[in-house]
Structure formats: structure tokens, C-alpha cells
Design a protein around this motif. Structure first.
Motif, PDB file in Angstrom:
ATOM      1  N   ASN A   1      43.155   4.476 -26.528  1.00 47.46           N
ATOM      2  CA  ASN A   1      43.840   3.941 -27.696  1.00 47.46           C
ATOM      3  C   ASN A   1      43.104   2.766 -28.332  1.00 47.46           C
ATOM      4  O   ASN A   1      43.192   2.570 -29.550  1.00 47.46           O
ATOM      5  CB  ASN A   1      45.259   3.493 -27.314  1.00 47.46           C
ATOM      6  CG  ASN A   1      46.118   4.647 -26.818  1.00 47.46           C
ATOM      7  OD1 ASN A   1      46.043   5.758 -27.331  1.00 47.46           O
ATOM      8  ND2 ASN A   1      46.941   4.368 -25.813  1.00 47.46           N
ATOM      9  N   ARG A   2      42.390   1.996 -27.508  1.00 47.97           N
ATOM     10  CA  ARG A   2      41.811   0.763 -28.047  1.00 47.97           C
ATOM     11  C   ARG A   2      40.304   0.819 -28.244  1.00 47.97           C
ATOM     12  O   ARG A   2      39.717  -0.163 -28.707  1.00 47.97           O
ATOM     13  CB  ARG A   2      42.161  -0.414 -27.123  1.00 47.97           C
ATOM     14  CG  ARG A   2      41.643  -0.291 -25.696  1.00 47.97           C
ATOM     15  CD  ARG A   2      42.140  -1.453 -24.831  1.00 47.97           C
ATOM     16  NE  ARG A   2      41.706  -1.327 -23.445  1.00 47.97           N
ATOM     17  CZ  ARG A   2      40.523  -1.701 -23.000  1.00 47.97           C
ATOM     18  NH1 ARG A   2      39.654  -2.247 -23.835  1.00 47.97           N
ATOM     19  NH2 ARG A   2      40.220  -1.550 -21.723  1.00 47.97           N
ATOM     20  N   CYS A   3      39.672   1.944 -27.879  1.00 46.81           N
ATOM     21  CA  CYS A   3      38.224   2.054 -28.029  1.00 46.81           C
ATOM     22  C   CYS A   3      37.853   3.235 -28.926  1.00 46.81           C
ATOM     23  O   CYS A   3      38.654   4.145 -29.137  1.00 46.81           O
ATOM     24  CB  CYS A   3      37.552   2.228 -26.653  1.00 46.81           C
ATOM     25  SG  CYS A   3      37.884   0.875 -25.492  1.00 46.81           S
ATOM     26  N   GLU A   4      36.646   3.203 -29.416  1.00 50.03           N
ATOM     27  CA  GLU A   4      36.155   4.280 -30.285  1.00 50.03           C
ATOM     28  C   GLU A   4      35.668   5.460 -29.442  1.00 50.03           C
ATOM     29  O   GLU A   4      34.773   5.312 -28.602  1.00 50.03           O
ATOM     30  CB  GLU A   4      35.001   3.765 -31.145  1.00 50.03           C
ATOM     31  CG  GLU A   4      34.389   4.836 -32.031  1.00 50.03           C
ATOM     32  CD  GLU A   4      33.126   4.369 -32.726  1.00 50.03           C
ATOM     33  OE1 GLU A   4      32.542   5.167 -33.482  1.00 50.03           O
ATOM     34  OE2 GLU A   4      32.718   3.202 -32.497  1.00 50.03           O
ATOM     35  N   PHE A   5      36.264   6.638 -29.663  1.00 52.31           N
ATOM     36  CA  PHE A   5      35.848   7.831 -28.925  1.00 52.31           C
ATOM     37  C   PHE A   5      34.531   8.344 -29.500  1.00 52.31           C
ATOM     38  O   PHE A   5      34.391   8.538 -30.707  1.00 52.31           O
ATOM     39  CB  PHE A   5      36.926   8.918 -29.034  1.00 52.31           C
ATOM     40  CG  PHE A   5      36.537  10.219 -28.391  1.00 52.31           C
ATOM     41  CD1 PHE A   5      36.458  10.335 -27.011  1.00 52.31           C
ATOM     42  CD2 PHE A   5      36.238  11.329 -29.173  1.00 52.31           C
ATOM     43  CE1 PHE A   5      36.098  11.525 -26.417  1.00 52.31           C
ATOM     44  CE2 PHE A   5      35.878  12.529 -28.590  1.00 52.31           C
ATOM     45  CZ  PHE A   5      35.806  12.632 -27.201  1.00 52.31           C
ATOM     46  N   ILE A   6      33.553   8.585 -28.631  1.00 47.66           N
ATOM     47  CA  ILE A   6      32.232   9.040 -29.071  1.00 47.66           C
ATOM     48  C   ILE A   6      32.026  10.512 -28.764  1.00 47.66           C
ATOM     49  O   ILE A   6      31.466  11.251 -29.567  1.00 47.66           O
ATOM     50  CB  ILE A   6      31.128   8.180 -28.413  1.00 47.66           C
ATOM     51  CG1 ILE A   6      31.245   6.732 -28.911  1.00 47.66           C
ATOM     52  CG2 ILE A   6      29.746   8.737 -28.719  1.00 47.66           C
ATOM     53  CD1 ILE A   6      30.275   5.778 -28.266  1.00 47.66           C
ATOM     54  N   GLY A   7      32.482  10.971 -27.598  1.00 46.61           N
ATOM     55  CA  GLY A   7      32.317  12.378 -27.273  1.00 46.61           C
ATOM     56  C   GLY A   7      32.556  12.659 -25.807  1.00 46.61           C
ATOM     57  O   GLY A   7      32.841  11.757 -25.014  1.00 46.61           O
ATOM     58  N   THR A   8      32.459  13.937 -25.445  1.00 47.72           N
ATOM     59  CA  THR A   8      32.631  14.377 -24.063  1.00 47.72           C
ATOM     60  C   THR A   8      31.301  14.899 -23.538  1.00 47.72           C
ATOM     61  O   THR A   8      30.569  15.589 -24.251  1.00 47.72           O
ATOM     62  CB  THR A   8      33.698  15.479 -23.960  1.00 47.72           C
ATOM     63  OG1 THR A   8      34.934  14.975 -24.461  1.00 47.72           O
ATOM     64  CG2 THR A   8      33.889  15.922 -22.520  1.00 47.72           C
ATOM     65  N   ILE A   9      30.989  14.569 -22.297  1.00 49.16           N
ATOM     66  CA  ILE A   9      29.745  15.033 -21.687  1.00 49.16           C
ATOM     67  C   ILE A   9      30.048  15.708 -20.356  1.00 49.16           C
ATOM     68  O   ILE A   9      31.017  15.384 -19.678  1.00 49.16           O
ATOM     69  CB  ILE A   9      28.745  13.877 -21.478  1.00 49.16           C
ATOM     70  CG1 ILE A   9      29.372  12.746 -20.650  1.00 49.16           C
ATOM     71  CG2 ILE A   9      28.238  13.348 -22.796  1.00 49.16           C
ATOM     72  CD1 ILE A   9      28.424  11.608 -20.382  1.00 49.16           C
ATOM     73  N   ASP A  10      29.210  16.672 -20.011  1.00 43.42           N
ATOM     74  CA  ASP A  10      29.304  17.378 -18.737  1.00 43.42           C
ATOM     75  C   ASP A  10      27.968  17.235 -18.016  1.00 43.42           C
ATOM     76  O   ASP A  10      26.911  17.484 -18.612  1.00 43.42           O
ATOM     77  CB  ASP A  10      29.615  18.860 -18.957  1.00 43.42           C
ATOM     78  CG  ASP A  10      30.991  19.081 -19.553  1.00 43.42           C
ATOM     79  OD1 ASP A  10      31.953  19.165 -18.788  1.00 43.42           O
ATOM     80  OD2 ASP A  10      31.092  19.165 -20.800  1.00 43.42           O
ATOM     81  N   GLU A  11      28.015  16.830 -16.766  1.00 44.24           N
ATOM     82  CA  GLU A  11      26.794  16.678 -15.977  1.00 44.24           C
ATOM     83  C   GLU A  11      27.018  17.248 -14.584  1.00 44.24           C
ATOM     84  O   GLU A  11      28.152  17.349 -14.101  1.00 44.24           O
ATOM     85  CB  GLU A  11      26.386  15.210 -15.876  1.00 44.24           C
ATOM     86  CG  GLU A  11      25.816  14.627 -17.151  1.00 44.24           C
ATOM     87  CD  GLU A  11      24.489  15.232 -17.550  1.00 44.24           C
ATOM     88  OE1 GLU A  11      23.814  15.825 -16.670  1.00 44.24           O
ATOM     89  OE2 GLU A  11      24.126  15.118 -18.734  1.00 44.24           O
TER      90      GLU A  11
END
Length: 329
Positions: free
Chosen positions: A40-50
Motif C-alpha cells: 500500500n505504501r510503496c511503488e510496485f515495480i514488478g514480479t520476478i521468478d528465480e
């Protein structure tokens, strides 16, 4: 400064806590958040899979996969990641994580906004603990407390030199030149401590959140071995927090029996086992600390641990030799 060969000490479920209380400029450190409010309080950048399939065991695979995640977070310009799933099997470890830009980094216990270092220069300042071990101004702390320091300060006396560092045992030796001869800690002589023995831990945890003075916690020794039966460490119930690393662990006579160094990460354990551990902390044993000081030619003091003293008397004396360590990166 001599740096000894590094050998990994801690399992993936152990969280190093020495410099985690610092306020760091956004982007200069990557943290794993356990606080769902980042959504809620941070900017979402993306999802990563490793994934990691090259390790010798599941623990190595998990560490490898998480290191890959941290590298990807940095590449994407984030400073925080939230683990969505972490699975392991005989072929490897698989991690899915959400990447965020929060503008704050450091301990999950501190959600303070990013702040410039007190000097006003670029960089960051983190804090840990340490204690005098000689009348010549030698200070013992953890290696990870000073690992990335451009400058080490011990307020209010000024800067300190890193004389030696042994990453394998997570110990570092500093030299603090002060006008007055310091009162050093005294190591326990005779028979070593046993499971069930009481301990007192003093340090400077959570600076900027709780009291700026030294904090005292108590507990007992649970085991004479650390993670993976590492005999360089012992396990105790005395709570320690970010910033406690490097502080002295004292017996019931006020003599040093260890150096506070780490705690079990309850969130990682809960994620992997479904159970939340409580009061599981670790310290480098006094035998390892004394061997390190012997190798550096430091003259420290040893006394028998008799008689036992009230905890408040132990704390009063310990405040004379316990120090806050400031690491300016």
C-alpha cells in the motif's frame, strides 16, 4: 587491516543483526520485507521468478535463489522485495517475489523514511555494539558490524581503526585512541558455561526507535552449539535486536562468555515450517573470541566467575565498557 578467509557461518534462517538499524539512502541496499503494508505504501515495480539448482543442499539452493532475487531487484531499480512463494525440493529452490520501490531500507523493525547520513554527505550510517577488551583501547565487535564501513566512529570519543577482522567467526577488533584508560570487560575464567546458565546481554539496539542508551536483556543458555551444530556459537534465550550485534554476553558474575551476533529469523522459519520460533538468539563463544584476541596479541583480563552478582550490578558495570559502534558507508 588484516582480513581472514571467509567461511559462511549462518544458515538461511539466521538473520545477522549488527548494522540493520541504520537509515540508508534509497537504492543503496536491498531488503527483504515481511511487512505486507509495503503493497500500500510503496511503488510496485514488478514480479520476478528465480531458481537455483546448483547448490550442495536445500539450504545452499535457497540462499542462491534469494541472492538471484536481490540481484534482479537491483537491476529493476527497486529497494525492497516481498517473497510470495519459496519452494524447495531435491532438484532446487524456486522463489517468486514482488519488487517495490519504498525509499526506505534496513531492518523490517524500522519503517523510518530514508535520511541522509548525519554528516550530511552521501552514503549511510548504521549502528552496532562493541565493548572494550583491553586497557589500551581495543574494542571487540562483530565482523558484519564493520564489514562495509568507510569510517568507524565510537561516540563520543571519535573514530576507530579496524585492526583485524575474522569473517569466519564474525569477529572484528577495533582500536579506539582515547585520553583516559578505559575499563575493559573481564572474560570468564575456569570452567565454561553450561546449558541452563543465566546470561545478561547489553547493547545498543534499535537506535532512533527506542532509548539511545544501552539496553539490558536476560535469558539462559539453551545449547552450546549454533545452527548446523556450529560449536563456535551458542544458543540463548536473551532477546537481541538490530543494533545488538557485537555486544557482550555476560554470566551471573558479570564476566564475558560470548559476543551477541545473530537471531533466528522467525518469518523465514514460519514460512518454511509453519511455526514461529521465540527467543532464539546466538552468540560467538568466549573461547573463539579469546583465540581471536590471542592471535592479535591483545592483553585481556580473566577472572573466576564467583560470586554471582545481582543483574542490576552487572548492568551498571557493563555500561562502562559497552559502546555504540557507528558505521559510515
Amino acid at each position: 587491516m588484516r582480513i581472514f578467509a571467509f567461511v559462511g557461518v549462518f544458515a538461511s534462517v539466521v538473520s545477522l543483526i549488527g548494522c540493520a538499524t541504520g537509515l540508508t539512502r534509497a537504492g543503496s541496499m536491498i531488503r527483504e520485507s515481511t511487512d505486507l503494508s509495503v503493497r500500500n505504501r510503496c511503488e510496485f515495480i514488478g514480479t520476478i521468478d528465480e531458481s537455483e539448482r546448483m547448490g550442495a543442499g536445500q539450504g545452499d539452493n535457497r540462499r542462491g535463489a534469494l541472492n538471484r532475487v536481490r540481484n534482479r531487484v537491483a537491476e529493476l531499480g527497486g529497494d525492497t522485495f516481498l517473497i510470495v512463494s519459496l519452494d524447495t525440493d531435491n532438484s532446487g529452490a524456486y522463489v517468486q517475489a514482488e519488487v517495490y520501490g519504498c525509499g526506505t531500507v534496513g531492518s523490517s523493525a524500522s519503517h523510518a523514511p530514508a535520511t541522509p547520513a548525519p554528516s550530511g554527505r552521501e552514503g549511510s550510517m548504521t549502528t552496532g555494539s562493541g565493548f572494550y577488551v583491553s586497557r589500551s583501547g581495543h574494542v571487540l565487535t562483530n565482523a558484519h558490524v564493520v564489514e562495509q564501513c568507510r569510517e568507524v566512529r565510537i561516540p563520543p570519543t571519535g573514530t576507530a581503526e579496524i585492526v583485524a577482522r575474522d569473517d569466519a567467526s564474525d569477529l572484528a577488533l577495533l582500536k579506539n585512541d582515547i585520553a583516559n584508560q578505559p575499563i575493559p570487560a573481564i572474560f570468564r575464567g575456569g570452567r565454561g558455561v553450561q546449558p541452563g546458565a543465566g546470561v545478561v546481554v547489553i547493547g545498543f539496539p534499535l537506535q532512533g526507535i527506542i532509548s539511545s542508551g544501552p539496553s539490558v536483556t536476560t535469558g539462559i543458555i539453551s545449547s552450546l552449539a549454533g545452527p548446523s551444530n556450529d560449536r563456535r556459537l551458542f544458543q540463548m534465550t536473551a532477546p537481541i535486536h538490530p543494533g545488538s550485534s557485537g555486544g557482550p554476553v555476560l554470566d551471573d558474575a558479570g564476566n564475558v562468555v560470548g559476543v551477541a551476533t545473530a537471531k533466528l529469523d522467525p518469518f523465514v522459519v514460519a514460512r518454511e515450517t509453519g511455526d514461529i520460533p521465540q527467543n532464539i538468539s546466538f552468540a560467538v563463544s568466549a573461547g573463539i573470541a579469546r583465540a581471536f584476541l590471542d592471535a592479535e596479541g591483545v592483553r585481556y583480563e580473566i577472572l573466576p566467575s564467583d560470586p554471582a552478582l545481582p543483574t542490576e550490578n552487572i548492568a551498571t558495570r557493563a555500561r562502562q565498557f559497552t559502546l555504540r559502534i557507528e558505521c559510515r558507508e
